[in-house]
Write a protein that holds these residues in place. Structure first.
Motif, PDB file in Angstrom:
ATOM      1  N   PRO A 120       0.822  -1.221   0.000  1.00 37.08           N
ATOM      2  CA  PRO A 120       0.000   0.000   0.000  1.00 37.08           C
ATOM      3  C   PRO A 120       0.854   1.270   0.000  1.00 37.08           C
ATOM      4  CG  PRO A 120       0.117  -0.904   2.202  1.00 37.08           C
ATOM      5  CD  PRO A 120       0.886  -1.854   1.312  1.00 37.08           C
ATOM      6  N   LYS A 151      -0.012   4.806  -4.701  1.00 34.18           N
ATOM      7  CA  LYS A 151      -1.188   3.996  -5.033  1.00 34.18           C
ATOM      8  C   LYS A 151      -2.393   4.421  -4.201  1.00 34.18           C
ATOM      9  CE  LYS A 151       1.452  -0.041  -5.684  1.00 34.18           C
ATOM     10  NZ  LYS A 151       1.787  -1.314  -5.104  1.00 34.18           N
ATOM     11  N   ARG A 152      -2.168   4.605  -2.909  1.00 37.66           N
ATOM     12  CA  ARG A 152      -3.282   5.002  -2.028  1.00 37.66           C
ATOM     13  C   ARG A 152      -3.876   6.338  -2.473  1.00 37.66           C
ATOM     14  NH1 ARG A 152      -4.829   2.154   1.943  1.00 37.66           N
ATOM     15  NH2 ARG A 152      -3.519   0.660   3.015  1.00 37.66           N
ATOM     16  N   CYS A 197     -11.805  -0.224  -8.260  1.00 44.30           N
ATOM     17  CA  CYS A 197     -10.757  -0.821  -7.442  1.00 44.30           C
ATOM     18  C   CYS A 197     -10.931  -0.377  -5.995  1.00 44.30           C
ATOM     19  CB  CYS A 197      -9.407  -0.370  -7.978  1.00 44.30           C
ATOM     20  SG  CYS A 197      -8.001  -1.076  -7.137  1.00 44.30           S
ATOM     21  N   TRP A 223      -9.333  -0.919  -1.864  1.00 37.28           N
ATOM     22  CA  TRP A 223      -8.425  -1.494  -0.882  1.00 37.28           C
ATOM     23  C   TRP A 223      -9.244  -2.367   0.056  1.00 37.28           C
ATOM     24  CZ3 TRP A 223      -3.371  -1.088  -1.482  1.00 37.28           C
ATOM     25  CH2 TRP A 223      -2.859  -0.012  -2.208  1.00 37.28           C
ATOM     26  N   SER A 282      -9.031  -3.961   3.747  1.00 36.31           N
ATOM     27  CA  SER A 282      -8.247  -3.907   4.985  1.00 36.31           C
ATOM     28  C   SER A 282      -8.601  -5.017   5.967  1.00 36.31           C
ATOM     29  CB  SER A 282      -8.413  -2.540   5.650  1.00 36.31           C
ATOM     30  OG  SER A 282      -9.774  -2.287   5.894  1.00 36.31           O
ATOM     31  N   ARG A 318      -7.573 -10.456   3.622  1.00 34.73           N
ATOM     32  CA  ARG A 318      -6.159 -10.409   3.213  1.00 34.73           C
ATOM     33  C   ARG A 318      -5.532 -11.800   3.320  1.00 34.73           C
ATOM     34  NH1 ARG A 318      -2.620  -5.986   5.583  1.00 34.73           N
ATOM     35  NH2 ARG A 318      -3.429  -6.677   7.580  1.00 34.73           N
ATOM     36  N   ALA A 339      -1.081  -5.666   1.212  1.00 35.09           N
ATOM     37  CA  ALA A 339      -2.455  -5.203   1.015  1.00 35.09           C
ATOM     38  C   ALA A 339      -3.093  -6.000  -0.107  1.00 35.09           C
ATOM     39  CB  ALA A 339      -2.477  -3.718   0.673  1.00 35.09           C
ATOM     40  N   LEU A 344      -6.075  -5.643  -3.159  1.00 36.05           N
ATOM     41  CA  LEU A 344      -6.967  -4.794  -3.946  1.00 36.05           C
ATOM     42  C   LEU A 344      -8.033  -5.683  -4.564  1.00 36.05           C
ATOM     43  CD1 LEU A 344      -4.451  -2.527  -5.900  1.00 36.05           C
ATOM     44  CD2 LEU A 344      -5.928  -1.849  -4.000  1.00 36.05           C
TER      45      LEU A 344
END
Length: 167
Positions: A56, A60-61, A88, A90, A92, A97, A131, A133
């Motif tokens: 991350p 990108k963030r 897209c 993230w 968390s 994950r 991370a 995606l």
């Protein structure tokens, strides 16, 4: 326009054969920013989801916070191309994950690999450096190189019903 069922399966076959893709985001000035990624795609018979194992980074963030839409394109030397235009996000949640980590770890080659080989991910799937995606396609295109070379085949296109034409 082809049905998602047909296009998703053709897309995943081509993508998992090619393995690496270019993912493009948009920076704060509206300029494209691309990187090479190794996504893994799933199809449950109704919807298709792409997963990217990544770090991350601030760039990108920042890019995805401002504009959560990305373009993912595969290309092979035989000129096969597959493109997914996606929303897209993230992820968390630790369990997801872990699931994404295991998806890559347990997938057959060449699409599967052991994420632990990436040194910055040595802390495992719940480390800050790892991370996931989630890619949710709104448009797919599968373009066999045989079509480009005049040797037959069919270009497959799909667009989500709620996404109008962008032309």
């Amino acid at each position: 326009m082809s049905s998602l069922d047909v296009v998703a399966q053709a897309f995943i076959e081509m993508a998992h054969r090619i393995v690496y893709a270019t993912l493009a985001t948009v920076d704060r000035r509206g300029r494209p920013r691309s990187r090479i990624i190794h996504p893994y795609w799933t199809w449950d018979g109704r919807s298709m989801t792409g997963w990217v194992a990544t770090s991350p980074t601030p760039v990108k963030r920042d890019n995805l916070r401002r504009n959560p839409y990305v373009s993912v394109t595969y290309w092979s030397p035989s000129h096969d191309t597959a493109t997914a235009e996606c929303r897209c996000a993230w992820v968390s949640d630790d369990q997801i994950r872990v699931d994404v980590w295991n998806l890559f770890k347990e997938a057959p080659p060449p699409a599967g690999y052991a994420p632990a080989i990436v040194p910055v991910w040595s802390g495992g799937p719940t480390a800050e450096s790892f991370a996931a995606l989630r890619l949710t396609p709104w448009r797919l295109r599968v373009f066999p190189g045989t079509v480009l070379l005049g040797k037959g085949g069919e270009v497959l296109d799909w667009r989500a019903p709620d996404e109008g034409s962008d032309n």
